[in-house]
Design an enzyme around this catalytic site. Structure first.
Site, PDB file in Angstrom:
ATOM      1  N   CYS A  27       0.843  -1.204   0.000  1.00 25.01           N
ATOM      2  CA  CYS A  27       0.000   0.000   0.000  1.00 25.01           C
ATOM      3  C   CYS A  27       0.875   1.249   0.000  1.00 25.01           C
ATOM      4  O   CYS A  27       1.788   1.369   0.817  1.00 25.01           O
ATOM      5  CB  CYS A  27      -0.914   0.001   1.223  1.00 25.01           C
ATOM      6  SG  CYS A  27      -1.964   1.479   1.330  1.00 25.01           S
ATOM      7  N   CYS A 106      -8.204   2.415  -0.875  1.00 25.57           N
ATOM      8  CA  CYS A 106      -7.755   1.545   0.223  1.00 25.57           C
ATOM      9  C   CYS A 106      -7.751   0.112  -0.268  1.00 25.57           C
ATOM     10  O   CYS A 106      -8.820  -0.494  -0.449  1.00 25.57           O
ATOM     11  CB  CYS A 106      -8.671   1.689   1.440  1.00 25.57           C
ATOM     12  SG  CYS A 106      -8.211   0.586   2.803  1.00 25.57           S
ATOM     13  N   ASP A 296     -19.936 -15.253  21.517  1.00 22.67           N
ATOM     14  CA  ASP A 296     -19.162 -14.339  20.662  1.00 22.67           C
ATOM     15  C   ASP A 296     -19.189 -12.938  21.261  1.00 22.67           C
ATOM     16  O   ASP A 296     -19.831 -12.028  20.730  1.00 22.67           O
ATOM     17  CB  ASP A 296     -19.749 -14.334  19.243  1.00 22.67           C
ATOM     18  CG  ASP A 296     -18.963 -13.435  18.296  1.00 22.67           C
ATOM     19  OD1 ASP A 296     -17.781 -13.161  18.568  1.00 22.67           O
ATOM     20  OD2 ASP A 296     -19.545 -12.988  17.284  1.00 22.67           O
ATOM     21  N   CYS A 322     -12.403 -11.620  19.903  1.00 21.91           N
ATOM     22  CA  CYS A 322     -11.634 -10.676  19.088  1.00 21.91           C
ATOM     23  C   CYS A 322     -10.554  -9.962  19.905  1.00 21.91           C
ATOM     24  O   CYS A 322      -9.939  -9.016  19.407  1.00 21.91           O
ATOM     25  CB  CYS A 322     -12.565  -9.656  18.433  1.00 21.91           C
ATOM     26  SG  CYS A 322     -13.571  -8.715  19.602  1.00 21.91           S
TER      27      CYS A 322
END
Length: 364
Positions: A27, A106, A296, A322
């Site tokens: 990038c 992006c 979750d 996460c």
């Protein structure tokens, strides 16, 4: 390596002798944009580093658990993103800064958003001023949710953007302004109308991978509790083989799940309830009606709910997490209560960032 001092921080200005594990970032914004930090790592070192984040957290919690299952779930790219629209441009925050790095493209986003999202965010700033603009690439088109604290921002100025950019829906501060068609998402055999600012897994590939993991993890369970269920990411896949009772505090998500369940075919019963599982977790007695649990939680983890699970008779828990730290904390508690962590999988949907997604199965 050459480093300049910036207060108490160093700023890399050049690499004289690159590591054997270093590669050129793909990038052009790398090093300026704060959205990705790891594009300079080659693949083996990158996977080892991210796996190490989880293993180190578990070791700190006293759990000797290894994982050699690293799944690249970047897929076509991220289907969700929030860009900051400011006078200086539109993009993510600069590395270690509160200033915006203006970008035109992006490459980690799905093709539908890669160039259009920055253009839409700039158009939003042009008509209402500074704002944060959240994008979701749904099956029926781009869903845009604008959030601004500017009291003088006039919502009607945004409305032409719906047609100009061919959006599915345009919302501001949580309220729908215009909708050409409901933003929808296929989840297993169900089609869900997404509420404004709906939480989804960042990539479609990760959703598929985690859904299949959860389905395999519940084994032969016939009655499953899906906790922190969102719009049904796991519920509709679990319902292919089990009756599912789903819980979440988000009213919009539960409403969307209930509506989708009524229209889905070929699934066992899916029932949704709104419930704050932090303040009002399912009790050990309520778990008597279930054979397995899928959990979750958000980054804060689910300690209150885990305590009730530990005191229950549940013998099968699939946890999707996460955050490595809170996952390790909750996993340690489950192990103390007699569970065994039998499977650990790293699912990499936040590619080139330090974030990791963890899938684990606990049995007793």
């Amino acid at each position: 390596m050459q480093i300049e001092r910036d207060g108490d921080r160093g700023t890399l200005v050049g690499v004289e002798t690159p590591s054997a594990d270093r590669v050129e970032a793909f990038c052009p914004h790398f090093g300026v944009c704060g959205g990705c930090q790891l594009q300079h790592l080659d693949r083996p070192f990158y996977e080892s580093f991210k796996t190490g984040l989880v293993v180190a957290a578990l070791e700190k919690a006293g759990l000797d658990v290894k994982s050699d299952r690293f799944v690249d779930a970047s897929g076509r790219g991220r289907r969700r993103a929030t860009l900051h629209a400011r006078k200086e441009g539109a993009g993510y925050m600069r590395l270690r800064s509160h200033q915006v790095a203006d970008i035109a493209h992006c490459p980690i986003l799905v093709p539908e958003l890669a160039s259009r999202a920055p253009a839409i965010a700039r158009a939003v700033e042009a008509v209402i001023g500074e704002a944060d603009v959240a994008f979701t690439a749904s099956d029926s088109g781009i869903d845009v949710a604008v959030r601004t604290q500017r009291r003088q921002a006039r919502a009607e100025r945004l409305m032409p953007l719906l047609g100009e950019f061919g959006l599915a829906r345009l919302a501001m501060n949580g309220e729908t302004l215009l909708q050409a068609q409901p933003p929808t998402l296929a989840i297993g055999r169900a089609s869900v109308n997404l509420p404004v600012n709906a939480f989804l897994q960042a990539t479609a590939a990760a959703e598929q991978t985690l859904g299949e993991y959860a389905l395999a993890g519940i084994g032969k369970a016939k009655r499953v509790a899906d906790l922190f269920c969102g719009v049904g990411t796991f519920a509709f896949r679990l319902a292919e083989q089990a009756q599912v009772t789903a819980f979440d505090s988000d009213r919009g998500a539960i409403t969307a799940l209930q509506q989708a369940a009524r229209h889905a075919s070929g699934l066992k019963t899916v029932t949704g309830f709104r419930r704050d599982l932090f303040r009002d977790p399912l009790t050990r007695f309520e778990f008597d009606g279930f054979d397995a649990v899928v959990l979750d939680p958000p980054r804060a983890g689910a300690m209150a709910q885990v305590e009730e699970l530990c005191a229950s008779k549940i013998g099968q828990v699939v946890m999707i997490a996460c955050d490595a730290g809170t996952f390790a904390r909750d996993a340690e508690r489950l192990v103390q209560a007699g569970f065994t962590l039998r499977d650990l999988q790293i699912v990499d949907q936040f590619a080139w960032s330090t974030h990791v997604e963890i899938a684990a199965t606990f049995t007793r």
